[in-house]
Scaffold this motif. Structure first.
Motif, PDB file in Angstrom:
ATOM      1  N   PRO A  71       0.831  -1.204   0.000  1.00 58.79           N
ATOM      2  CA  PRO A  71       0.000   0.000   0.000  1.00 58.79           C
ATOM      3  C   PRO A  71       0.864   1.252   0.000  1.00 58.79           C
ATOM      4  CG  PRO A  71      -0.022  -1.063   2.160  1.00 58.79           C
ATOM      5  CD  PRO A  71       0.686  -1.997   1.230  1.00 58.79           C
ATOM      6  N   THR A  72       0.325   2.320  -0.521  1.00 61.11           N
ATOM      7  CA  THR A  72       1.048   3.590  -0.590  1.00 61.11           C
ATOM      8  C   THR A  72       0.474   4.569   0.425  1.00 61.11           C
ATOM      9  OG1 THR A  72      -0.409   4.629  -2.215  1.00 61.11           O
ATOM     10  CG2 THR A  72       1.341   3.194  -3.056  1.00 61.11           C
ATOM     11  N   HIS A  73       1.249   5.603   0.760  1.00 55.82           N
ATOM     12  CA  HIS A  73       0.787   6.558   1.759  1.00 55.82           C
ATOM     13  C   HIS A  73      -0.260   7.513   1.201  1.00 55.82           C
ATOM     14  CE1 HIS A  73       3.552   9.249  -0.313  1.00 55.82           C
ATOM     15  NE2 HIS A  73       3.032  10.252   0.341  1.00 55.82           N
ATOM     16  N   VAL A  74      -0.465   7.502  -0.122  1.00 54.95           N
ATOM     17  CA  VAL A  74      -1.514   8.343  -0.713  1.00 54.95           C
ATOM     18  C   VAL A  74      -2.729   7.496  -1.064  1.00 54.95           C
ATOM     19  CG1 VAL A  74       0.054  10.099  -1.604  1.00 54.95           C
ATOM     20  CG2 VAL A  74      -0.450   8.097  -3.005  1.00 54.95           C
ATOM     21  N   HIS A  75      -2.854   6.351  -0.396  1.00 50.45           N
ATOM     22  CA  HIS A  75      -3.956   5.421  -0.569  1.00 50.45           C
ATOM     23  C   HIS A  75      -3.791   4.635  -1.888  1.00 50.45           C
ATOM     24  CE1 HIS A  75      -5.636   7.523   2.804  1.00 50.45           C
ATOM     25  NE2 HIS A  75      -5.694   8.664   2.126  1.00 50.45           N
ATOM     26  N   SER A 261      -6.109  13.332  -9.104  1.00 52.83           N
ATOM     27  CA  SER A 261      -5.430  14.566  -9.505  1.00 52.83           C
ATOM     28  C   SER A 261      -5.585  14.827 -10.996  1.00 52.83           C
ATOM     29  CB  SER A 261      -3.942  14.480  -9.141  1.00 52.83           C
ATOM     30  OG  SER A 261      -3.745  14.457  -7.752  1.00 52.83           O
ATOM     31  N   VAL A 262      -5.375  13.780 -11.793  1.00 52.33           N
ATOM     32  CA  VAL A 262      -5.507  13.932 -13.240  1.00 52.33           C
ATOM     33  C   VAL A 262      -6.937  14.302 -13.611  1.00 52.33           C
ATOM     34  CG1 VAL A 262      -5.345  12.737 -15.454  1.00 52.33           C
ATOM     35  CG2 VAL A 262      -3.597  12.359 -13.705  1.00 52.33           C
ATOM     36  N   GLY A 263      -7.911  13.689 -12.936  1.00 53.75           N
ATOM     37  CA  GLY A 263      -9.302  14.012 -13.212  1.00 53.75           C
ATOM     38  C   GLY A 263      -9.636  15.463 -12.917  1.00 53.75           C
ATOM     39  N   ARG A 264      -9.112  15.982 -11.829  1.00 56.72           N
ATOM     40  CA  ARG A 264      -9.361  17.389 -11.493  1.00 56.72           C
ATOM     41  C   ARG A 264      -8.734  18.317 -12.515  1.00 56.72           C
ATOM     42  NH1 ARG A 264      -7.099  17.313  -5.556  1.00 56.72           N
ATOM     43  NH2 ARG A 264      -7.082  19.595  -5.848  1.00 56.72           N
ATOM     44  N   ILE A 265      -7.559  17.946 -13.038  1.00 57.46           N
ATOM     45  CA  ILE A 265      -6.919  18.779 -14.064  1.00 57.46           C
ATOM     46  C   ILE A 265      -7.698  18.728 -15.371  1.00 57.46           C
ATOM     47  CG2 ILE A 265      -4.848  18.979 -15.504  1.00 57.46           C
ATOM     48  CD1 ILE A 265      -3.236  18.119 -13.026  1.00 57.46           C
ATOM     49  N   LEU A 266      -8.117  17.524 -15.755  1.00 58.13           N
ATOM     50  CA  LEU A 266      -8.871  17.391 -17.006  1.00 58.13           C
ATOM     51  C   LEU A 266     -10.223  18.093 -16.933  1.00 58.13           C
ATOM     52  CD1 LEU A 266      -8.125  13.661 -17.952  1.00 58.13           C
ATOM     53  CD2 LEU A 266      -7.134  15.732 -18.953  1.00 58.13           C
ATOM     54  N   GLY A 280      10.434  20.637  -7.071  1.00 53.90           N
ATOM     55  CA  GLY A 280      10.539  19.402  -6.308  1.00 53.90           C
ATOM     56  C   GLY A 280      11.640  18.498  -6.821  1.00 53.90           C
ATOM     57  N   TYR A 281      11.793  18.437  -8.142  1.00 52.29           N
ATOM     58  CA  TYR A 281      12.844  17.598  -8.721  1.00 52.29           C
ATOM     59  C   TYR A 281      14.229  18.151  -8.380  1.00 52.29           C
ATOM     60  CZ  TYR A 281      15.627  15.115 -12.201  1.00 52.29           C
ATOM     61  OH  TYR A 281      16.582  14.346 -12.819  1.00 52.29           O
ATOM     62  N   GLY A 333       4.945  14.333 -15.479  1.00 52.25           N
ATOM     63  CA  GLY A 333       4.085  13.448 -14.703  1.00 52.25           C
ATOM     64  C   GLY A 333       3.761  13.988 -13.329  1.00 52.25           C
ATOM     65  N   TYR A 334       4.764  14.463 -12.611  1.00 55.06           N
ATOM     66  CA  TYR A 334       4.515  14.982 -11.267  1.00 55.06           C
ATOM     67  C   TYR A 334       3.808  16.328 -11.299  1.00 55.06           C
ATOM     68  CZ  TYR A 334       7.115  11.232  -9.030  1.00 55.06           C
ATOM     69  OH  TYR A 334       7.528  10.005  -8.567  1.00 55.06           O
ATOM     70  N   ALA A 335       3.840  17.026 -12.432  1.00 54.48           N
ATOM     71  CA  ALA A 335       3.049  18.251 -12.559  1.00 54.48           C
ATOM     72  C   ALA A 335       1.557  17.936 -12.555  1.00 54.48           C
ATOM     73  CB  ALA A 335       3.423  18.998 -13.835  1.00 54.48           C
ATOM     74  N   LEU A 336       1.211  16.704 -12.919  1.00 56.88           N
ATOM     75  CA  LEU A 336      -0.193  16.284 -12.932  1.00 56.88           C
ATOM     76  C   LEU A 336      -0.639  15.694 -11.604  1.00 56.88           C
ATOM     77  CD1 LEU A 336      -0.264  14.562 -16.454  1.00 56.88           C
ATOM     78  CD2 LEU A 336      -0.798  16.930 -15.870  1.00 56.88           C
ATOM     79  N   PHE A 337       0.292  15.605 -10.652  1.00 53.46           N
ATOM     80  CA  PHE A 337      -0.026  15.086  -9.321  1.00 53.46           C
ATOM     81  C   PHE A 337      -0.123  16.265  -8.368  1.00 53.46           C
ATOM     82  CE2 PHE A 337       1.586  13.365  -5.189  1.00 53.46           C
ATOM     83  CZ  PHE A 337       0.473  12.582  -4.906  1.00 53.46           C
ATOM     84  N   LEU A 338      -1.279  16.455  -7.754  1.00 53.51           N
ATOM     85  CA  LEU A 338      -1.529  17.656  -6.971  1.00 53.51           C
ATOM     86  C   LEU A 338      -1.139  17.516  -5.509  1.00 53.51           C
ATOM     87  CD1 LEU A 338      -5.017  18.590  -8.491  1.00 53.51           C
ATOM     88  CD2 LEU A 338      -2.746  19.397  -9.162  1.00 53.51           C
ATOM     89  N   GLY A 339      -0.654  16.356  -5.110  1.00 56.42           N
ATOM     90  CA  GLY A 339      -0.211  16.166  -3.733  1.00 56.42           C
ATOM     91  C   GLY A 339       1.204  16.657  -3.524  1.00 56.42           C
ATOM     92  N   GLY A 340       1.694  16.488  -2.295  1.00 54.54           N
ATOM     93  CA  GLY A 340       3.059  16.880  -1.984  1.00 54.54           C
ATOM     94  C   GLY A 340       4.068  15.943  -2.620  1.00 54.54           C
ATOM     95  N   LEU A 341       5.277  16.436  -2.844  1.00 56.77           N
ATOM     96  CA  LEU A 341       6.333  15.658  -3.489  1.00 56.77           C
ATOM     97  C   LEU A 341       7.463  15.404  -2.497  1.00 56.77           C
ATOM     98  CD1 LEU A 341       6.471  17.507  -6.937  1.00 56.77           C
ATOM     99  CD2 LEU A 341       5.325  15.347  -6.405  1.00 56.77           C
ATOM    100  N   ASP A 342       7.626  14.150  -2.094  1.00 52.44           N
ATOM    101  CA  ASP A 342       8.704  13.784  -1.188  1.00 52.44           C
ATOM    102  C   ASP A 342       9.973  13.481  -1.977  1.00 52.44           C
ATOM    103  OD1 ASP A 342       7.362  13.963   1.289  1.00 52.44           O
ATOM    104  OD2 ASP A 342       6.339  12.068   0.879  1.00 52.44           O
TER     105      ASP A 342
END
Length: 468
Positions: A71-75, A261-266, A280-281, A333-342
């Motif tokens: 499992p991942t920490h973002v569910h 996240s992708v759905g919200r952007i689209l 972040g990179y 790819g990470y630009a399409l992810f709206l969560g935090g970037l570790d």
């Protein structure tokens, strides 16, 4: 023959002497990097909730392994079981030598990392003809403090990074060239990295691109079509367990946070966050590869080196595919992810990033190639002690060795315990009873005995009525 002349010829020519020198250096690389990674692991292994969960799964029979990843920490969870397959194999091979204790899994992870380093060393050496680029790459990558402190840990992002590095090395060696079976194995390795950790998908894209662009550059369209079919077939085959899992658990989603996240952007409610992705990179590269120091304007340095690399290696699709494509697709790819970037999201991208800089900083040939190569290698080696010391300050559990010693003593008592407790604090997700169970101890909540491990490694036995 003059030894210095022999070394120059062996280092730069694809002769038998050169191959022997490369293999000997690779063997030494494996030995030294493994020794650095596992030093003291039996005393400070980082045994938190994720490690307990995954090692517990590896201790079971192969028929009970999950059909998907951790499992991942973002569910959600990773999209395939390759991580658990490999971890189970590590437990079977190495576990009996270490009483099946969880640090055996850390040693297995470290060994695979060192294999990847040795393979990458040979690959870069043969691709560029420069031992200095190869040696500097491996020294910097293997001693990066954040990567080093995680390399002997039972954790799926580390496995994803390791498999990605191996796939990059095979591409640089042009190992898949001309063989359908080798194309299949390389594609399987790259996609298994995605099974282990979803963030490795950007390296997988670069590897797949290399498998198609290399024959395309040679004008062999038939091989392009063949490789495309092989890659698609391998990905489909490796996703069979995931499909089976979804059929049995249709309500669970693997990547709900990503698709959300992708759905919200689209839908237009949010915009891609390119600035956050680029920042972040750059911050991840600075933290993983440069710490304990800082590289000013690291993002601009990577961009400038990328442009120079694109021109210098414009006729080498293999190099460009496994250096620039993973980095470019990750930023998108990470630009399409709206969560935090570790920072650990980018572990698998560190070999492409570092190679981008070194392939520009050290010319493979020319008057100053050896001078620049030796100079940067000397600097990299000089930084090793400081980097190793910094790595010892992160992600360690110094109480692990004390807990193992105490648990071994309590298990030797051969009396079921109501509980195992410690007089020292453990992280909230750790479990003081886990090691005791592995060592053959039995927990019986009806037992009047409680085993207590003290901070100096002694063991106290208390009854429930006397327990403090």
């Amino acid at each position: 023959m003059d030894p210095r002349r022999w070394f120059r010829e062996a280092a730069n020519e694809p002769s038998a002497a050169g191959r022997y020198l490369q293999l000997a250096t690779a063997g030494l690389t494996f030995t030294l990097t493994l020794a650095i990674r596992v030093r003291g692991i039996e005393r400070h292994f980082w045994m938190l909730g994720d490690q307990i969960r995954d090692w517990s799964i590896a201790l079971g029979p192969i028929g009970q392994l999950p059909l998907v990843g951790p499992p991942t920490h973002v569910h959600g969870y990773t999209i395939g079981p390759a991580f658990y397959w490999i971890l189970w194999a590590i437990r079977v091979v190495l576990g009996p030598w270490f009483q099946n204790l969880p640090h055996a899994g850390g040693i297995g992870h470290a060994a695979l990392q060192s294999v990847a380093d040795a393979l990458l060393l040979v690959a870069v050496w043969r691709r560029t003809g420069s031992p200095w680029i190869a040696l500097t790459s491996v020294v910097v990558l293997a001693t990066a403090p954040f990567d080093l402190c995680l390399s002997a840990l039972v954790w799926n992002p580390v496995m994803g990074s390791t498999l990605s590095k191996m796939a990059i090395a095979l591409v640089l060696l042009d190992w898949p060239g001309g063989s359908g079976a080798r194309v299949a194995l390389t594609a399987a390795l790259a996609w298994s990295a995605v099974h282990a950790y979803t963030g490795a998908v950007f390296v997988a894209v670069g590897v797949f691109a290399a498998l198609l662009l290399a024959p395309f550059a040679r004008g062999n369209l038939g091989e392009v079509r063949r490789n495309l079919v092989i890659v698609a077939a391998i990905v489909a085959l490796l996703q069979v367990p995931y499909v089976a899992h979804r059929l049995s658990s249709p309500s669970t989603s693997a990547m709900g946070a990503v698709t959300g996240s992708v759905g919200r952007i689209l839908s237009g409610s949010d915009r891609p966050q390119f600035a956050k992705s680029q920042t972040g990179y750059a911050a991840a590269f600075d933290f993983i590869e440069v710490s304990p120091w800082r590289l000013p304007f690291s993002g601009w340095v990577l961009m400038a080196c990328g442009l120079i690399l694109a021109w210098r290696y414009r006729r080498d699709p293999l190099v460009l595919s496994v250096t620039l494509i993973p980095q470019a697709t990750a930023i998108v790819g990470y630009a399409l992810f709206l969560g935090g970037l570790d920072h650990y999201y980018y572990l698998s991208l560190m070999p492409p990033a570092l190679l981008t800089i070194l392939l520009v900083a050290i010319p493979p040939t020319g008057r100053f190639a050896n001078v620049m190569g030796v100079a940067l290698l000397v600097v990299a080696v000089a930084m090793v002690p400081s980097r190793i010391r910094f790595a010892t300050t992160m992600h360690r559990l110094p109480e692990y060795g004390i807990l193992v010693d105490g648990s071994r003593k309590i298990a030797g008592f051969r009396q079921p315990m109501r509980a195992i407790k410690t007089e020292f604090s453990l992280p909230p997700t750790s479990d003081p009873e886990f090691v005791y169970r592995i060592l053959g101890g039995r927990i019986d909540r009806a037992s009047p005995w409680v085993g207590v491990v003290t901070s100096d490694g002694r063991v106290l036995f208390r009854t429930v009525g006397r327990e403090s």
